[in-house]
Design a protein around this motif. Structure first.
Motif, PDB file in Angstrom:
ATOM      1  N   LEU A 108       4.572 -31.306 -49.719  1.00 37.57           N
ATOM      2  CA  LEU A 108       5.601 -32.056 -49.162  1.00 37.57           C
ATOM      3  C   LEU A 108       6.659 -32.035 -50.229  1.00 37.57           C
TER       4      LEU A 108
ATOM      5  N   TYR B 186      -0.399 -48.271 -49.095  1.00 35.48           N
ATOM      6  CA  TYR B 186       0.727 -47.840 -50.157  1.00 35.48           C
ATOM      7  C   TYR B 186       0.470 -48.999 -51.181  1.00 35.48           C
ATOM      8  N   HIS B 187       1.430 -49.038 -52.216  1.00 39.57           N
ATOM      9  CA  HIS B 187       1.185 -49.840 -53.464  1.00 39.57           C
ATOM     10  C   HIS B 187      -0.198 -49.685 -53.953  1.00 39.57           C
TER      11      HIS B 187
ATOM     12  N   GLN C 282       1.799 -39.588 -53.151  1.00 33.68           N
ATOM     13  CA  GLN C 282       2.999 -39.699 -53.256  1.00 33.68           C
ATOM     14  C   GLN C 282       3.715 -40.912 -54.119  1.00 33.68           C
TER      15      GLN C 282
ATOM     16  N   TYR D 218      -2.567 -36.418 -49.115  1.00 36.25           N
ATOM     17  CA  TYR D 218      -1.520 -36.325 -50.229  1.00 36.25           C
ATOM     18  C   TYR D 218      -1.408 -37.593 -50.669  1.00 36.25           C
TER      19      TYR D 218
ATOM     20  N   ILE E 168      12.040 -45.280 -47.573  1.00 40.01           N
ATOM     21  CA  ILE E 168      12.591 -44.715 -48.919  1.00 40.01           C
ATOM     22  C   ILE E 168      11.525 -44.797 -49.897  1.00 40.01           C
ATOM     23  N   THR E 169      10.594 -45.546 -49.819  1.00 45.56           N
ATOM     24  CA  THR E 169       9.432 -45.634 -50.814  1.00 45.56           C
ATOM     25  C   THR E 169       8.380 -45.065 -50.206  1.00 45.56           C
ATOM     26  N   TRP E 170       7.375 -45.545 -49.477  1.00 41.11           N
ATOM     27  CA  TRP E 170       6.673 -44.778 -48.364  1.00 41.11           C
ATOM     28  C   TRP E 170       7.109 -44.670 -47.114  1.00 41.11           C
ATOM     29  N   PHE E 171       6.568 -43.671 -46.323  1.00 42.17           N
ATOM     30  CA  PHE E 171       7.424 -43.062 -45.267  1.00 42.17           C
ATOM     31  C   PHE E 171       6.291 -43.375 -44.209  1.00 42.17           C
TER      32      PHE E 171
ATOM     33  N   ASN F  32      17.660 -35.302 -53.072  1.00 40.94           N
ATOM     34  CA  ASN F  32      16.840 -34.588 -54.087  1.00 40.94           C
ATOM     35  C   ASN F  32      17.923 -34.066 -54.941  1.00 40.94           C
ATOM     36  N   PRO F  33      17.790 -34.323 -56.173  1.00 39.76           N
ATOM     37  CA  PRO F  33      18.510 -33.338 -57.255  1.00 39.76           C
ATOM     38  C   PRO F  33      18.445 -31.610 -56.984  1.00 39.76           C
TER      39      PRO F  33
ATOM     40  N   PHE G 137       5.320 -35.806 -53.994  1.00 40.58           N
ATOM     41  CA  PHE G 137       4.255 -35.722 -53.492  1.00 40.58           C
ATOM     42  C   PHE G 137       3.357 -34.712 -54.612  1.00 40.58           C
ATOM     43  N   GLY G 138       1.849 -35.182 -54.496  1.00 41.38           N
ATOM     44  CA  GLY G 138       1.076 -34.032 -54.988  1.00 41.38           C
ATOM     45  C   GLY G 138       0.674 -32.989 -53.950  1.00 41.38           C
TER      46      GLY G 138
ATOM     47  N   SER H  10      12.825 -41.636 -59.196  1.00 36.09           N
ATOM     48  CA  SER H  10      13.433 -40.893 -58.169  1.00 36.09           C
ATOM     49  C   SER H  10      13.625 -39.744 -58.978  1.00 36.09           C
ATOM     50  N   PRO H  11      13.429 -38.513 -57.969  1.00 33.86           N
ATOM     51  CA  PRO H  11      13.143 -38.589 -56.716  1.00 33.86           C
ATOM     52  C   PRO H  11      11.570 -38.845 -56.461  1.00 33.86           C
ATOM     53  N   VAL H  12      11.379 -39.362 -55.302  1.00 42.83           N
ATOM     54  CA  VAL H  12       9.984 -39.615 -54.844  1.00 42.83           C
ATOM     55  C   VAL H  12       9.382 -38.144 -54.875  1.00 42.83           C
TER      56      VAL H  12
ATOM     57  N   TYR I 225       6.500 -43.399 -55.704  1.00 39.13           N
ATOM     58  CA  TYR I 225       8.102 -43.815 -55.336  1.00 39.13           C
ATOM     59  C   TYR I 225       8.310 -44.685 -56.375  1.00 39.13           C
TER      60      TYR I 225
ATOM     61  N   TRP J 256      10.620 -34.290 -50.610  1.00 42.60           N
ATOM     62  CA  TRP J 256      11.546 -34.850 -50.008  1.00 42.60           C
ATOM     63  C   TRP J 256      12.772 -34.593 -50.153  1.00 42.60           C
TER      64      TRP J 256
ATOM     65  N   ALA K 257       1.491 -43.983 -52.997  1.00 45.17           N
ATOM     66  CA  ALA K 257       0.876 -44.079 -51.401  1.00 45.17           C
ATOM     67  C   ALA K 257      -0.116 -42.815 -51.082  1.00 45.17           C
TER      68      ALA K 257
END
Lengths: 117, 108
Positions: free
Chosen positions: A47, B50-51, B90, B88, A101-104, A62-63, B99-100, B95-97, B92, A49, B35
């Protein structure tokens, strides 16, 4: 209960612009302090973002894609949209919209976009 | 950006067994901002944790998360048939977030 639904063309030609819309129900995109994101998944892969828009209309990208991405909101329709320009075959993926913006959570069901002539 | 490496790539187990999935970060994930998601075939990812250790709403307590810094773990205490899927992680924390690459839990 918040639900999201992606819509848009499933086939885009190389060098053209991919355009998708996410329709949100059960929450307002312009209130509540929420952020709304686009995420993509290349076939059989992980995945990535893409970017987000917040309740005030502020965006972040995303840059790796920033030069080609625009995310915008249409508050009257409770929708937010993704535009990705100059697409190539490498942009073929399932595109998801999601809250956060943190978890989705939650996510839309996703829509496959294929880049091909 | 932070790179997340998940291992193993595939885990072959039977229903009722315990699954232990690893997620390692290329640098420390601040505040354990990590997460976990489950993705079944043809479906969108679903938030589990999460957390690093807080279960999302409606997630069964057989799912648990732990870890801090660069090493995190998702444990499924007793696999149910519906748990065979791809998982997966992830982060956060920065930035940027990111994912594995995912761990597939498959039926042995």
């Amino acid at each position: 209960q918040v639900q999201l639904q992606e819509s848009g063309p499933g086939l885009v030609k190389p060098s053209q612009t991919l355009s998708l819309t996410c329709t949100v129900s059960g929450a307002s995109i312009s209130s509540g302090g929420y952020y709304w994101s686009w995420i993509r998944q290349h076939p059989g892969k992980g995945l990535e973002w893409i970017g987000n828009i917040n309740y005030r209309g502020t965006t972040d990208y995303n840059p790796s894609l920033k030069s080609r991405v625009t995310i915008s909101g249409e508050t009257s329709e409770n929708q937010f949209s993704l535009r990705l320009s100059s697409v190539t075959a490498a942009d073929t993926a399932v595109y998801y919209c999601a809250r956060g913006i943190t978890w989705f959570d939650p996510w839309g069901q996703g829509t496959l976009v294929t880049v091909s002539s | 950006e932070i790179v997340l490496t998940q291992s193993p790539g595939t885990l072959s187990l039977s229903p009722g067994e315990r699954a232990t999935l690893s997620c390692r970060a290329s640098q420390s994930v601040s505040n354990s901002f990590l997460a976990w998601y489950q993705q079944r075939p043809g479906q969108a990812p679903r938030l589990l944790i999460y957390h690093a250790s807080s279960r999302a709403t409606g997630i069964p307590d057989r799912f648990s998360g732990s870890g801090s810094g660069t090493d995190f773990t998702l444990t499924i205490s007793r696999l149910e048939p519906e748990d065979f899927a791809v998982y997966y992680c992830q982060q956060y924390g920065s930035s940027p977030v990111t994912f594995g690459g995912g761990t597939k839990v498959e039926l042995k």
